[in-house]
Design a protein around this motif. Structure first.
Motif, PDB file in Angstrom:
ATOM      1  N   GLY A  86      -0.841  14.714  20.259  1.00  0.00           N
ATOM      2  CA  GLY A  86      -2.054  13.923  20.403  1.00  0.00           C
ATOM      3  C   GLY A  86      -2.287  13.065  19.182  1.00  0.00           C
ATOM      4  O   GLY A  86      -1.388  12.409  18.676  1.00  0.00           O
ATOM      5  N   MET A  87      -3.515  13.070  18.683  1.00  0.00           N
ATOM      6  CA  MET A  87      -3.886  12.224  17.555  1.00  0.00           C
ATOM      7  C   MET A  87      -3.708  12.953  16.236  1.00  0.00           C
ATOM      8  O   MET A  87      -4.179  14.071  16.064  1.00  0.00           O
ATOM      9  CB  MET A  87      -5.344  11.787  17.688  1.00  0.00           C
ATOM     10  CG  MET A  87      -5.872  11.013  16.494  1.00  0.00           C
ATOM     11  SD  MET A  87      -5.120   9.396  16.343  1.00  0.00           S
ATOM     12  CE  MET A  87      -5.938   8.601  17.723  1.00  0.00           C
ATOM     13  N   GLU A  88      -2.993  12.309  15.305  1.00  0.00           N
ATOM     14  CA  GLU A  88      -2.872  12.786  13.942  1.00  0.00           C
ATOM     15  C   GLU A  88      -3.122  11.597  13.018  1.00  0.00           C
ATOM     16  O   GLU A  88      -2.988  10.438  13.422  1.00  0.00           O
ATOM     17  CB  GLU A  88      -1.481  13.366  13.668  1.00  0.00           C
ATOM     18  CG  GLU A  88      -1.128  14.596  14.483  1.00  0.00           C
ATOM     19  CD  GLU A  88      -1.878  15.837  14.046  1.00  0.00           C
ATOM     20  OE1 GLU A  88      -2.381  15.853  12.902  1.00  0.00           O
ATOM     21  OE2 GLU A  88      -1.955  16.796  14.835  1.00  0.00           O
ATOM     22  N   SER A  89      -3.462  11.875  11.777  1.00  0.00           N
ATOM     23  CA  SER A  89      -3.637  10.794  10.817  1.00  0.00           C
ATOM     24  C   SER A  89      -3.055  11.214   9.474  1.00  0.00           C
ATOM     25  O   SER A  89      -2.895  12.402   9.190  1.00  0.00           O
ATOM     26  CB  SER A  89      -5.118  10.432  10.664  1.00  0.00           C
ATOM     27  OG  SER A  89      -5.860  11.521  10.154  1.00  0.00           O
ATOM     28  N   GLY A  90      -2.723  10.235   8.665  1.00  0.00           N
ATOM     29  CA  GLY A  90      -2.169  10.515   7.347  1.00  0.00           C
ATOM     30  C   GLY A  90      -2.184   9.255   6.508  1.00  0.00           C
ATOM     31  O   GLY A  90      -2.632   8.193   6.946  1.00  0.00           O
ATOM     32  N   THR A  91      -1.685   9.373   5.301  1.00  0.00           N
ATOM     33  CA  THR A  91      -1.617   8.226   4.406  1.00  0.00           C
ATOM     34  C   THR A  91      -0.181   7.730   4.304  1.00  0.00           C
ATOM     35  O   THR A  91       0.773   8.473   4.542  1.00  0.00           O
ATOM     36  CB  THR A  91      -2.142   8.579   3.008  1.00  0.00           C
ATOM     37  OG1 THR A  91      -1.445   9.731   2.511  1.00  0.00           O
ATOM     38  CG2 THR A  91      -3.634   8.874   3.056  1.00  0.00           C
ATOM     39  N   ASN A 106       0.806  -1.225   0.000  1.00  0.00           N
ATOM     40  CA  ASN A 106       0.000   0.000   0.000  1.00  0.00           C
ATOM     41  C   ASN A 106       0.836   1.270   0.000  1.00  0.00           C
ATOM     42  O   ASN A 106       0.313   2.361   0.264  1.00  0.00           O
ATOM     43  CB  ASN A 106      -0.935   0.002   1.214  1.00  0.00           C
ATOM     44  CG  ASN A 106      -2.073  -0.982   1.062  1.00  0.00           C
ATOM     45  OD1 ASN A 106      -3.032  -0.741   0.329  1.00  0.00           O
ATOM     46  ND2 ASN A 106      -1.964  -2.109   1.750  1.00  0.00           N
ATOM     47  N   GLU A 107       2.122   1.157  -0.318  1.00  0.00           N
ATOM     48  CA  GLU A 107       3.010   2.327  -0.397  1.00  0.00           C
ATOM     49  C   GLU A 107       2.429   3.372  -1.346  1.00  0.00           C
ATOM     50  O   GLU A 107       1.932   3.046  -2.419  1.00  0.00           O
ATOM     51  CB  GLU A 107       4.401   1.843  -0.844  1.00  0.00           C
ATOM     52  CG  GLU A 107       5.305   2.914  -1.381  1.00  0.00           C
ATOM     53  CD  GLU A 107       5.215   2.972  -2.897  1.00  0.00           C
ATOM     54  OE1 GLU A 107       5.129   4.110  -3.409  1.00  0.00           O
ATOM     55  OE2 GLU A 107       5.196   1.925  -3.546  1.00  0.00           O
ATOM     56  N   ASN A 108       2.489   4.638  -0.919  1.00  0.00           N
ATOM     57  CA  ASN A 108       2.009   5.782  -1.698  1.00  0.00           C
ATOM     58  C   ASN A 108       0.593   5.578  -2.234  1.00  0.00           C
ATOM     59  O   ASN A 108       0.320   5.736  -3.425  1.00  0.00           O
ATOM     60  CB  ASN A 108       2.973   6.086  -2.847  1.00  0.00           C
ATOM     61  CG  ASN A 108       4.023   7.099  -2.468  1.00  0.00           C
ATOM     62  OD1 ASN A 108       3.754   8.292  -2.381  1.00  0.00           O
ATOM     63  ND2 ASN A 108       5.213   6.614  -2.190  1.00  0.00           N
TER      64      ASN A 108
END
Length: 412
Positions: A337-342, A322-324
């Motif tokens: 705290g909470m962070e999200s990303g791809t 699932n890279e990039n």
């Protein structure tokens, strides 16, 4: 032909079975858990089994710290053509890393896999990262310049995967070079720049994502706890964090009384690379208090995130496949705290990966994870993908949890 292959596999002993499916393209990560039953219905001519995650089968006992984790593998399959694109790119990256080492140019420089667009078409590429270390006192830049690296490396390279009739080679995999500026994500605590508002609280038992401290009481430095693990060396539950966070023998976590000590660095369980290039950066704290397979409370007080339970780990295969892409990972740290990303680049030879999640000093050691809702239990199952150790305002870098488990003989 697929039925014929599967019939042959069913008649093989375990050793020959593993050797054969390895030649079919099954990764080392999946081989450890693959059974004949798991491939019985797979068309091995057209598909390759991949390891998605390892999941608790005795979660309630783990939550109560009564048993060590018992885990089942969760597999998926990808088309053989897709497998060839992924694994030949990682083989090409491994070749580039060998070239860099042979040229004496590997300090602060490493190769991974990314996706580039050429003529309206996307393709896998080898990405060579020059990592400039933004330290507190000085900036350290790798010796080989981008121009020198371009001169010592070809424009494209071939990669190979699989054996025999299943051997695939892809030519013309491009090599791209990029300079990045990163810093290790730990920080000295003072009155103006301490931990953020969310996780600087007392937690007993100690969960993932809460603040950790080291140093003397007058100048505590801090990072973040990662995830509880069962340690096979002492048959007990301990805590994983970033290697460079365990700088002192003794580790602390806020408490209402004077005894903030929670444990100590385990002997020979500490890797401090000192620089944030893609590398292995993780360590284990030998706890003298309990730990808990949940996260620090999202509300910023002394509660636990009750509807999210740590159920296991994300497999290496799921990350490299699932890279990039739009594959989403969350990150928790004592500072932000909470962070999200791809998911971004994956550095398979160095057991590291990048995501687009924001980060800040003090987040080192925190967990990167994905979660799935279990409607039967009414909770989210969290799977640890890695342990955070470096980044900048645009990205975060982590060590793969699967590699940490292997290095330290621990299990989430």
């Amino acid at each position: 032909m697929a039925d014929c292959i599967n019939q042959k596999l069913r008649r093989m002993g375990r050793r020959r079975f593993l050797s054969t499916v390895a030649g079919l393209g099954v990764s080392g990560a999946a081989l450890n858990f693959l059974t004949k039953d798991a491939v019985a219905s797979v068309d091995l001519d057209d598909e390759v089994p991949r390891l998605s995650k390892l999941r608790h089968t005795n979660h309630e006992a783990v939550l109560r710290r009564e048993e060590k984790p018992q885990r089942e593998p969760i597999f998926y399959t990808i088309p053989r053509d897709e497998w060839a694109v992924v694994e030949t790119a990682h083989d090409a990256a491994a070749q580039v890393n060998s070239l860099l080492e042979a040229e004496g140019a590997s300090d602060g420089v490493t190769a991974g896999v990314t996706t580039v667009t050429r003529g309206h078409h996307s393709q896998k590429a080898v990405i060579v990262k020059r990592t400039v270390n933004r330290g507190e006192e000085e900036t350290i830049e790798p010796t080989p310049s981008k121009e020198k690296l371009r001169g010592m490396l070809p424009d494209t390279i071939s990669g190979t995967a699989g054996d025999g009739n299943y051997r695939r080679t892809i030519d013309g995999i491009p090599i791209t070079i990029e300079t990045e500026q990163l810093s290790l994500s730990s920080q000295t605590q003072d009155t103006s720049s301490g931990p953020g508002n969310y996780y600087n609280h007392e937690y007993r038992p100690v969960p993932g994502g809460s603040v950790l401290q080291w140093g003397d009481a007058a100048s505590f430095q801090y990072g973040s706890g990662g995830t509880p693990v069962h340690d096979g060396s002492n048959n007990d539950y301990n805590l994983v964090t970033a290697g460079h966070v365990i700088k002192d023998e003794d580790m602390y976590q806020p408490a209402t009384d004077d005894d903030q000590h929670i444990g100590s660095r385990m002997d020979d369980k500490h890797d401090d690379p000192g620089t944030p290039e893609p590398a292995f950066d993780a360590g284990v704290i030998d706890l003298d208090t309990d730990t808990y397979h949940q996260f620090a409370g999202a509300s910023g007080d002394d509660t636990y995130w009750d509807d999210v339970h740590i159920f296991g780990i994300v497999g290496r295969d799921e990350l490299v496949d699932n890279e990039n892409s739009d594959y989403s990972l969350r990150r928790r740290g004592a500072r932000t705290g909470m962070e999200s990303g791809t998911l971004n680049e994956v550095y398979d030879d160095h057991h590291a990966f990048d995501t687009s999640a924001d980060e800040d000093d003090g987040d080192s050691g925190g967990p990167h994870f994905m979660r799935e809702y279990n409607s039967g239990l009414g909770i989210y199952e969290a799977y640890i993908a890695g342990i955070h150790y470096a980044g900048n305002t645009k990205m975060s870098r982590a060590t793969m949890m699967s590699a940490i488990e292997s290095e330290y003989s621990v299990a989430v």
